[in-house]
Design a protein around this motif. Sequence first.
Motif, PDB file in Angstrom:
ATOM      1  N   PRO A 260       1.355  -0.730   6.396  1.00 17.53           N
ATOM      2  CA  PRO A 260       2.451  -0.927   5.444  1.00 17.53           C
ATOM      3  C   PRO A 260       3.683  -1.609   6.032  1.00 17.53           C
ATOM      4  O   PRO A 260       4.317  -2.426   5.361  1.00 17.53           O
ATOM      5  CB  PRO A 260       2.795   0.494   4.975  1.00 17.53           C
ATOM      6  N   GLN A 261       4.026  -1.313   7.281  1.00 18.16           N
ATOM      7  CA  GLN A 261       5.203  -1.941   7.887  1.00 18.16           C
ATOM      8  C   GLN A 261       4.976  -3.436   8.103  1.00 18.16           C
ATOM      9  O   GLN A 261       5.826  -4.267   7.767  1.00 18.16           O
ATOM     10  CB  GLN A 261       5.538  -1.267   9.220  1.00 18.16           C
TER      11      GLN A 261
ATOM     12  N   VAL B 293       4.342  -6.312  -2.996  1.00 20.08           N
ATOM     13  CA  VAL B 293       4.237  -5.424  -1.835  1.00 20.08           C
ATOM     14  C   VAL B 293       5.342  -4.378  -1.943  1.00 20.08           C
ATOM     15  O   VAL B 293       6.516  -4.724  -2.066  1.00 20.08           O
ATOM     16  CB  VAL B 293       4.340  -6.212  -0.510  1.00 20.08           C
ATOM     17  N   PRO B 294       4.979  -3.095  -1.912  1.00 15.17           N
ATOM     18  CA  PRO B 294       6.003  -2.049  -2.102  1.00 15.17           C
ATOM     19  C   PRO B 294       6.945  -1.915  -0.905  1.00 15.17           C
ATOM     20  O   PRO B 294       6.596  -2.247   0.229  1.00 15.17           O
ATOM     21  CB  PRO B 294       5.175  -0.775  -2.282  1.00 15.17           C
ATOM     22  N   ALA B 295       8.130  -1.405  -1.211  1.00 16.95           N
ATOM     23  CA  ALA B 295       9.093  -1.083  -0.153  1.00 16.95           C
ATOM     24  C   ALA B 295       8.543   0.083   0.663  1.00 16.95           C
ATOM     25  O   ALA B 295       7.766   0.908   0.163  1.00 16.95           O
ATOM     26  CB  ALA B 295      10.438  -0.711  -0.762  1.00 16.95           C
TER      27      ALA B 295
ATOM     28  N   LYS C  73      12.892  -4.131   1.097  1.00 12.06           N
ATOM     29  CA  LYS C  73      11.628  -3.510   1.538  1.00 12.06           C
ATOM     30  C   LYS C  73      11.894  -2.317   2.453  1.00 12.06           C
ATOM     31  O   LYS C  73      10.988  -1.809   3.098  1.00 12.06           O
ATOM     32  CB  LYS C  73      10.750  -4.535   2.258  1.00 12.06           C
ATOM     33  N   ASN C  74      13.163  -1.876   2.523  1.00 12.64           N
ATOM     34  CA  ASN C  74      13.597  -0.741   3.346  1.00 12.64           C
ATOM     35  C   ASN C  74      13.457  -1.036   4.842  1.00 12.64           C
ATOM     36  O   ASN C  74      13.074  -0.178   5.634  1.00 12.64           O
ATOM     37  CB  ASN C  74      12.865   0.549   2.964  1.00 12.64           C
ATOM     38  N   ILE C  75      13.798  -2.281   5.199  1.00 15.61           N
ATOM     39  CA  ILE C  75      13.756  -2.725   6.587  1.00 15.61           C
ATOM     40  C   ILE C  75      15.149  -3.223   6.947  1.00 15.61           C
ATOM     41  O   ILE C  75      15.707  -4.089   6.253  1.00 15.61           O
ATOM     42  CB  ILE C  75      12.735  -3.864   6.793  1.00 15.61           C
ATOM     43  N   VAL C  76      15.716  -2.682   8.014  1.00 14.60           N
ATOM     44  CA  VAL C  76      16.993  -3.168   8.518  1.00 14.60           C
ATOM     45  C   VAL C  76      16.680  -4.247   9.545  1.00 14.60           C
ATOM     46  O   VAL C  76      16.010  -4.000  10.550  1.00 14.60           O
ATOM     47  CB  VAL C  76      17.828  -2.034   9.150  1.00 14.60           C
ATOM     48  N   CYS C  77      17.160  -5.434   9.245  1.00 14.28           N
ATOM     49  CA  CYS C  77      16.900  -6.602  10.096  1.00 14.28           C
ATOM     50  C   CYS C  77      18.067  -7.556   9.912  1.00 14.28           C
ATOM     51  O   CYS C  77      18.545  -7.750   8.793  1.00 14.28           O
ATOM     52  CB  CYS C  77      15.594  -7.265   9.641  1.00 14.28           C
TER      53      CYS C  77
END
Length: 197
Positions: free
Chosen positions: A97-98, A156-158, A185-189
């Motif tokens: 998933p990641q 694509v889900p978060a 997508k709940n990603i800190v970048c």
Amino acid sequence: MQKALAPYRRLSNWLRTGSASKGERPPGVMWLLEHLDERAEAPALTAGRTPAASLYRMYEYIVVGFTMGLRTEIEFFFNQGPTWAVSSIPDPKDPDPQRYAILSVLPFYLCKAFNRLIERGLPRGSPAIIAGDAELEELRSRPVVLEREPGWAAKVPALVERVVLPGPDGGEPAEETWSRQFLEKNIVCEEPHVLFV
């Protein structure tokens, strides 16, 4: 100067030769982060000359923060011309998933980088060197065909649990630098540097 060019030379050499078996998926986010020291300026582990393989290399470069590798890979993709349309990137259906969430954001950045050039009169498939005003005008006279994201990317889900990709100092990036697309997508970048030329 020679030392500064070393990562680029390694990357260029890798693009010609490859370094992993085709069809294999690269390591997961946590593995890449645990091996950040050895992966930070190294060529990606994904081999192959397909849109999907290129997308996986971009994933690796985003995770380890190798901006030069990412931009070189984006330029490589652009130079493949219209036969590698962003909207035609096949759904990798990645079981991780990641990794899948990161892959789903990358087409947005390809469109951002490519459409900027296309709107300026440099369509996909343009020569690397433009020999004069007549050739430039011919390129600018071509129909403007903007890139679009593939349909699968929005589906694509978060992630349930937030993932943080470290900033240049190794810690969590400053909030004002966060990418809105990755955050969805709940990603800190940090906002990736994807523009070239």
